[in-house]
Design a protein around this motif. Structure first.
Motif, PDB file in Angstrom:
ATOM      1  N   ASP A  93      45.130   3.394  74.714  1.00  0.00           N
ATOM      2  CA  ASP A  93      43.939   4.080  75.212  1.00  0.00           C
ATOM      3  C   ASP A  93      42.711   3.172  75.187  1.00  0.00           C
ATOM      4  OD1 ASP A  93      45.495   6.326  75.574  1.00  0.00           O
ATOM      5  OD2 ASP A  93      44.751   7.357  73.777  1.00  0.00           O
ATOM      6  N   LEU A  94      42.568   2.391  74.131  1.00  0.00           N
ATOM      7  CA  LEU A  94      41.431   1.471  74.032  1.00  0.00           C
ATOM      8  C   LEU A  94      41.503   0.407  75.121  1.00  0.00           C
ATOM      9  CD1 LEU A  94      41.279   1.082  70.168  1.00  0.00           C
ATOM     10  CD2 LEU A  94      39.547   2.168  71.610  1.00  0.00           C
ATOM     11  N   ALA A  95      42.688  -0.159  75.328  1.00  0.00           N
ATOM     12  CA  ALA A  95      42.860  -1.176  76.364  1.00  0.00           C
ATOM     13  C   ALA A  95      42.507  -0.598  77.729  1.00  0.00           C
ATOM     14  CB  ALA A  95      44.286  -1.712  76.346  1.00  0.00           C
ATOM     15  N   ASP A  96      42.963   0.613  77.980  1.00  0.00           N
ATOM     16  CA  ASP A  96      42.672   1.274  79.251  1.00  0.00           C
ATOM     17  C   ASP A  96      41.171   1.506  79.420  1.00  0.00           C
ATOM     18  OD1 ASP A  96      43.608   2.500  81.695  1.00  0.00           O
ATOM     19  OD2 ASP A  96      43.149   4.444  80.776  1.00  0.00           O
ATOM     20  N   ALA A  97      40.522   2.008  78.390  1.00  0.00           N
ATOM     21  CA  ALA A  97      39.087   2.296  78.459  1.00  0.00           C
ATOM     22  C   ALA A  97      38.251   1.026  78.625  1.00  0.00           C
ATOM     23  CB  ALA A  97      38.641   3.047  77.206  1.00  0.00           C
ATOM     24  N   GLU A  99      39.395  -1.864  79.866  1.00  0.00           N
ATOM     25  CA  GLU A  99      39.937  -2.666  80.960  1.00  0.00           C
ATOM     26  C   GLU A  99      40.333  -4.064  80.508  1.00  0.00           C
ATOM     27  OE1 GLU A  99      36.962  -2.372  84.061  1.00  0.00           O
ATOM     28  OE2 GLU A  99      37.689  -0.393  84.630  1.00  0.00           O
ATOM     29  N   VAL A 100      41.082  -4.097  79.409  1.00  0.00           N
ATOM     30  CA  VAL A 100      41.656  -5.336  78.884  1.00  0.00           C
ATOM     31  C   VAL A 100      43.116  -5.066  78.530  1.00  0.00           C
ATOM     32  CG1 VAL A 100      39.442  -6.215  77.989  1.00  0.00           C
ATOM     33  CG2 VAL A 100      40.914  -4.853  76.499  1.00  0.00           C
ATOM     34  N   THR A 101      43.827  -6.098  78.138  1.00  0.00           N
ATOM     35  CA  THR A 101      45.223  -5.923  77.759  1.00  0.00           C
ATOM     36  C   THR A 101      45.325  -5.375  76.340  1.00  0.00           C
ATOM     37  OG1 THR A 101      45.398  -8.174  76.900  1.00  0.00           O
ATOM     38  CG2 THR A 101      45.961  -7.850  79.235  1.00  0.00           C
ATOM     39  N   GLU A 102      46.453  -4.768  76.044  1.00  0.00           N
ATOM     40  CA  GLU A 102      46.690  -4.258  74.700  1.00  0.00           C
ATOM     41  C   GLU A 102      46.692  -5.405  73.690  1.00  0.00           C
ATOM     42  OE1 GLU A 102      50.101  -1.666  74.522  1.00  0.00           O
ATOM     43  OE2 GLU A 102      49.367  -0.468  76.206  1.00  0.00           O
ATOM     44  N   ASP A 103      47.266  -6.546  74.060  1.00  0.00           N
ATOM     45  CA  ASP A 103      47.268  -7.712  73.158  1.00  0.00           C
ATOM     46  C   ASP A 103      45.855  -8.125  72.789  1.00  0.00           C
ATOM     47  OD1 ASP A 103      50.037  -7.835  73.162  1.00  0.00           O
ATOM     48  OD2 ASP A 103      50.135  -9.467  74.633  1.00  0.00           O
ATOM     49  N   LEU A 104      44.949  -8.055  73.752  1.00  0.00           N
ATOM     50  CA  LEU A 104      43.561  -8.434  73.479  1.00  0.00           C
ATOM     51  C   LEU A 104      42.894  -7.451  72.523  1.00  0.00           C
ATOM     52  CD1 LEU A 104      42.164 -10.960  74.446  1.00  0.00           C
ATOM     53  CD2 LEU A 104      41.055  -9.626  76.214  1.00  0.00           C
ATOM     54  N   VAL A 105      43.198  -6.171  72.659  1.00  0.00           N
ATOM     55  CA  VAL A 105      42.661  -5.173  71.728  1.00  0.00           C
ATOM     56  C   VAL A 105      43.160  -5.449  70.316  1.00  0.00           C
ATOM     57  CG1 VAL A 105      42.710  -2.729  71.056  1.00  0.00           C
ATOM     58  CG2 VAL A 105      42.317  -3.355  73.441  1.00  0.00           C
ATOM     59  N   VAL A 106      44.451  -5.724  70.180  1.00  0.00           N
ATOM     60  CA  VAL A 106      45.029  -6.022  68.861  1.00  0.00           C
ATOM     61  C   VAL A 106      44.368  -7.262  68.281  1.00  0.00           C
ATOM     62  CG1 VAL A 106      47.124  -6.717  67.645  1.00  0.00           C
ATOM     63  CG2 VAL A 106      47.207  -4.861  69.329  1.00  0.00           C
ATOM     64  N   HIS A 107      44.198  -8.299  69.088  1.00  0.00           N
ATOM     65  CA  HIS A 107      43.560  -9.530  68.598  1.00  0.00           C
ATOM     66  C   HIS A 107      42.107  -9.250  68.199  1.00  0.00           C
ATOM     67  CE1 HIS A 107      43.322 -13.850  68.053  1.00  0.00           C
ATOM     68  NE2 HIS A 107      42.059 -13.695  68.419  1.00  0.00           N
ATOM     69  N   TYR A 108      41.397  -8.484  69.003  1.00  0.00           N
ATOM     70  CA  TYR A 108      40.007  -8.148  68.701  1.00  0.00           C
ATOM     71  C   TYR A 108      39.914  -7.437  67.354  1.00  0.00           C
ATOM     72  CZ  TYR A 108      35.227  -6.506  69.421  1.00  0.00           C
ATOM     73  OH  TYR A 108      33.872  -6.269  69.293  1.00  0.00           O
ATOM     74  N   ARG A 109      40.798  -6.464  67.142  1.00  0.00           N
ATOM     75  CA  ARG A 109      40.805  -5.731  65.870  1.00  0.00           C
ATOM     76  C   ARG A 109      41.050  -6.669  64.689  1.00  0.00           C
ATOM     77  NH1 ARG A 109      44.503  -0.298  66.698  1.00  0.00           N
ATOM     78  NH2 ARG A 109      42.823   1.015  67.487  1.00  0.00           N
ATOM     79  N   THR A 110      41.951  -7.597  64.865  1.00  0.00           N
ATOM     80  CA  THR A 110      42.364  -8.476  63.775  1.00  0.00           C
ATOM     81  C   THR A 110      41.372  -9.591  63.500  1.00  0.00           C
ATOM     82  OG1 THR A 110      44.659  -8.047  64.391  1.00  0.00           O
ATOM     83  CG2 THR A 110      44.268  -9.923  62.942  1.00  0.00           C
ATOM     84  N   HIS A 111      40.789 -10.167  64.546  1.00  0.00           N
ATOM     85  CA  HIS A 111      40.006 -11.388  64.382  1.00  0.00           C
ATOM     86  C   HIS A 111      38.524 -11.288  64.718  1.00  0.00           C
ATOM     87  CE1 HIS A 111      43.616 -13.728  63.621  1.00  0.00           C
ATOM     88  NE2 HIS A 111      44.188 -13.050  64.599  1.00  0.00           N
ATOM     89  N   CYS A 112      38.093 -10.184  65.300  1.00  0.00           N
ATOM     90  CA  CYS A 112      36.707 -10.112  65.757  1.00  0.00           C
ATOM     91  C   CYS A 112      35.913  -8.976  65.131  1.00  0.00           C
ATOM     92  CB  CYS A 112      36.660  -9.967  67.278  1.00  0.00           C
ATOM     93  SG  CYS A 112      37.478 -11.293  68.153  1.00  0.00           S
ATOM     94  N   MET A 113      36.531  -8.197  64.272  1.00  0.00           N
ATOM     95  CA  MET A 113      35.811  -7.101  63.643  1.00  0.00           C
ATOM     96  C   MET A 113      36.270  -6.951  62.199  1.00  0.00           C
ATOM     97  SD  MET A 113      37.617  -3.968  65.715  1.00  0.00           S
ATOM     98  CE  MET A 113      36.971  -2.631  64.770  1.00  0.00           C
TER      99      MET A 113
END
Length: 139
Positions: A93-97, A99-113
């Motif tokens: 749902d986050l990736a869809d909202a 407009e990025v890939t699911e992998d990018l959301v996972v990476h963002y969660r892990t390394h950017c926040m």
């Protein structure tokens, strides 16, 4: 615009199976493959531009992580992420909202926040809160 600022050109090409894109520093070119969705294309190009910006000349785990982090910070706005997360914590749902890939959301969660209790803070690739700062912010 970022490619042009670094004198790099983007090229759509038929790449080997499984290769979505790559940066060729000797040619100052970023290649990306046919058949990507617009969301995948943005993510692949952003990742490869991360290699350009960091001056990577070869791929290794550290360089891949740096390129992913740069792409995540480029494509995911912290405020938009927070708003999307108010509606759902699902990676899909986050990736869809966003407009990025699911992998990018996972990476963002892990390394950017960074989460501190019920609060979430964005951080730069090198910025982690110290325990003293974390205690002060979460109190």
């Amino acid at each position: 615009m970022i490619a042009s600022q670094h004198d790099v050109t983007l090229h759509l090409a038929h790449l080997e199976d499984g290769v979505l894109g790559y940066y060729e520093p000797t040619e100052a070119r970023v290649y990306f493959t046919f058949g990507l969705t617009p969301v995948e294309e943005r993510a692949v190009i952003a990742h490869e531009l991360g290699h350009v910006v960091h001056g990577h000349e070869c791929g290794n785990d550290r360089n891949e992580r740096e390129a992913d982090t740069w792409a995540a910070q480029l494509l995911i706005d912290a405020t938009a992420y927070a708003e999307a997360e108010r509606h759902s914590h699902s990676v899909h749902d986050l990736a869809d909202a966003l407009e990025v890939t699911e992998d990018l959301v996972v990476h963002y969660r892990t390394h950017c926040m960074q989460r501190l209790g019920r609060r979430t803070y964005g951080r730069q690739a090198r910025g982690r809160f110290t325990n003293a700062i974390a205690r002060g912010l979460s109190g």
